[in-house]
Motif scaffolding. Structure first.
Motif, PDB file in Angstrom:
ATOM      1  N   GLU A  24       0.934  -1.134  -0.063  1.00 32.35           N
ATOM      2  CA  GLU A  24      -0.033  -0.067   0.101  1.00 32.35           C
ATOM      3  C   GLU A  24       0.791   1.227   0.075  1.00 32.35           C
ATOM      4  O   GLU A  24       0.855   2.155   0.886  1.00 32.35           O
ATOM      5  N   ARG A  25       1.841   1.203  -0.823  1.00 37.15           N
ATOM      6  CA  ARG A  25       2.652   2.593  -1.097  1.00 37.15           C
ATOM      7  C   ARG A  25       3.418   2.241  -2.588  1.00 37.15           C
ATOM      8  O   ARG A  25       3.248   1.331  -3.038  1.00 37.15           O
ATOM      9  N   VAL A  26       3.798   3.567  -2.916  1.00 34.70           N
ATOM     10  CA  VAL A  26       4.613   3.626  -3.987  1.00 34.70           C
ATOM     11  C   VAL A  26       6.167   3.542  -3.919  1.00 34.70           C
ATOM     12  O   VAL A  26       6.535   4.465  -3.222  1.00 34.70           O
ATOM     13  N   PHE A  27       6.546   2.516  -4.605  1.00 33.56           N
ATOM     14  CA  PHE A  27       8.156   2.478  -4.351  1.00 33.56           C
ATOM     15  C   PHE A  27       8.826   3.254  -5.226  1.00 33.56           C
ATOM     16  O   PHE A  27       8.186   3.398  -6.375  1.00 33.56           O
ATOM     17  N   ASP A  28      10.059   3.549  -5.166  1.00 30.68           N
ATOM     18  CA  ASP A  28      10.870   4.302  -5.950  1.00 30.68           C
ATOM     19  C   ASP A  28      11.286   3.174  -7.027  1.00 30.68           C
ATOM     20  O   ASP A  28      11.866   2.312  -6.926  1.00 30.68           O
ATOM     21  N   TRP A  29      10.881   3.459  -8.156  1.00 35.81           N
ATOM     22  CA  TRP A  29      11.114   2.548  -9.636  1.00 35.81           C
ATOM     23  C   TRP A  29      12.707   2.385  -9.771  1.00 35.81           C
ATOM     24  O   TRP A  29      13.023   1.271  -9.972  1.00 35.81           O
ATOM     25  N   GLN A  30      13.385   3.610  -9.399  1.00 37.03           N
ATOM     26  CA  GLN A  30      14.732   3.534  -9.708  1.00 37.03           C
ATOM     27  C   GLN A  30      15.597   2.632  -8.868  1.00 37.03           C
ATOM     28  O   GLN A  30      16.560   1.988  -9.087  1.00 37.03           O
ATOM     29  N   VAL A  31      15.050   2.340  -7.499  1.00 38.44           N
ATOM     30  CA  VAL A  31      15.424   1.656  -6.635  1.00 38.44           C
ATOM     31  C   VAL A  31      14.863  -0.042  -6.864  1.00 38.44           C
ATOM     32  O   VAL A  31      15.848  -1.026  -6.756  1.00 38.44           O
ATOM     33  N   PHE A  32      13.608   0.081  -7.043  1.00 35.73           N
ATOM     34  CA  PHE A  32      13.075  -1.363  -7.360  1.00 35.73           C
ATOM     35  C   PHE A  32      13.492  -2.173  -8.392  1.00 35.73           C
ATOM     36  O   PHE A  32      13.884  -3.264  -8.239  1.00 35.73           O
ATOM     37  N   GLU A  33      13.621  -1.440  -9.878  1.00 35.46           N
ATOM     38  CA  GLU A  33      13.941  -2.325 -10.773  1.00 35.46           C
ATOM     39  C   GLU A  33      15.025  -3.183 -10.719  1.00 35.46           C
ATOM     40  O   GLU A  33      15.303  -4.244 -10.890  1.00 35.46           O
ATOM     41  N   PRO A  34      16.245  -2.397 -10.213  1.00 33.00           N
ATOM     42  CA  PRO A  34      17.754  -3.215 -10.346  1.00 33.00           C
ATOM     43  C   PRO A  34      17.511  -4.190  -8.926  1.00 33.00           C
ATOM     44  O   PRO A  34      18.226  -5.319  -9.075  1.00 33.00           O
ATOM     45  N   LEU A  35      16.506  -3.970  -8.159  1.00 36.38           N
ATOM     46  CA  LEU A  35      16.632  -5.157  -6.838  1.00 36.38           C
ATOM     47  C   LEU A  35      15.793  -6.247  -7.487  1.00 36.38           C
ATOM     48  O   LEU A  35      16.287  -7.478  -7.221  1.00 36.38           O
ATOM     49  N   TYR A  36      14.757  -6.084  -8.167  1.00 36.06           N
ATOM     50  CA  TYR A  36      13.915  -7.133  -8.935  1.00 36.06           C
ATOM     51  C   TYR A  36      14.930  -7.871  -9.777  1.00 36.06           C
ATOM     52  O   TYR A  36      14.954  -9.251  -9.535  1.00 36.06           O
ATOM     53  N   LEU A  37      15.704  -7.220 -10.461  1.00 32.92           N
ATOM     54  CA  LEU A  37      16.533  -8.075 -11.621  1.00 32.92           C
ATOM     55  C   LEU A  37      17.771  -8.582 -10.565  1.00 32.92           C
ATOM     56  O   LEU A  37      17.937  -9.751 -11.083  1.00 32.92           O
ATOM     57  N   GLU A  38      18.179  -8.410  -9.628  1.00 31.47           N
ATOM     58  CA  GLU A  38      19.147  -9.009  -8.709  1.00 31.47           C
ATOM     59  C   GLU A  38      18.404 -10.212  -8.142  1.00 31.47           C
ATOM     60  O   GLU A  38      18.906 -11.423  -8.086  1.00 31.47           O
ATOM     61  N   GLN A  39      17.427  -9.725  -7.882  1.00 30.26           N
ATOM     62  CA  GLN A  39      16.588 -11.060  -6.969  1.00 30.26           C
ATOM     63  C   GLN A  39      16.449 -12.521  -8.135  1.00 30.26           C
ATOM     64  O   GLN A  39      16.359 -13.432  -7.641  1.00 30.26           O
ATOM     65  N   LEU A  40      16.213 -11.878  -9.470  1.00 30.17           N
ATOM     66  CA  LEU A  40      15.967 -12.967 -10.210  1.00 30.17           C
ATOM     67  C   LEU A  40      17.345 -13.866 -10.456  1.00 30.17           C
ATOM     68  O   LEU A  40      16.920 -15.149 -10.630  1.00 30.17           O
ATOM     69  N   LYS A  41      18.430 -13.488  -9.978  1.00 30.68           N
ATOM     70  CA  LYS A  41      19.583 -14.144  -9.952  1.00 30.68           C
ATOM     71  C   LYS A  41      19.938 -15.057  -8.558  1.00 30.68           C
ATOM     72  O   LYS A  41      20.806 -15.670  -8.722  1.00 30.68           O
ATOM     73  N   ASP A  42      19.188 -14.710  -7.792  1.00 30.62           N
ATOM     74  CA  ASP A  42      19.295 -15.239  -6.517  1.00 30.62           C
ATOM     75  C   ASP A  42      18.902 -17.114  -6.458  1.00 30.62           C
ATOM     76  O   ASP A  42      17.818 -17.193  -6.681  1.00 30.62           O
TER      77      ASP A  42
END
Length: 142
Positions: A24-42
């Motif tokens: 229930e909040r808006v995340f900073d896209w510039q922070v979120f996108e690289p975190l997501y892409l990194e998580q895909l590699k975990d």
């Protein structure tokens, strides 16, 4: 296709929307996108998309590990969110059952999760699926 698949980089916008809805909040896209892409590699995690008729309907992230305080291999459901337009159609149930199946396939003896205290509907869902509220989760911003 109806069912679960591994999330991919092109799912990032859908996952972002799911996580903003979940928290229930808006995340900073510039922070979120690289975190997501990194998580895909975990390699200790699975990032998962549930599709209905070839369209994204839900997202989940599951981490696998062996924790000394559990003494068994455990799947930890980190995030689960179904698109608001797809709720009350059995999608969450089907997704959850697939997550349990996958966890068993990966040798896990239990599934654990933490959920926000305000998510009463989620609590009912998890309890209906045999989960027990046995722990408290504490957080602190540092």
């Amino acid at each position: 296709m109806n069912g679960m698949r591994k999330a991919q980089s092109e799912d990032v916008r859908f996952v972002y929307e799911r996580m903003c809805d979940l928290e229930e909040r808006v995340f900073d896209w510039q922070v979120f996108e690289p975190l997501y892409l990194e998580q895909l590699k975990d390699e200790t995690m699975d990032s998962l998309i549930f599709e209905v008729d070839g369209k994204r309907a839900g997202y989940a992230a599951v981490r696998y590990g062996t924790y000394l305080h559990h003494c068994v291999r455990t799947a930890e459901l980190i995030e689960l969110n179904v698109d608001e337009t797809r709720r009350d159609q059995g999608i969450g149930q089907a997704f959850f059952e697939e997550i349990v199946r996958l966890a068993k396939e990966k040798g896990c003896a239990e599934l654990a999760l933490a959920t926000n205290q305000k998510r009463k509907r989620a609590h009912r869902f998890y309890e209906k699926n045999g989960m027990k509220a046995t722990h408290f989760t504490y957080t602190k911003n540092i």
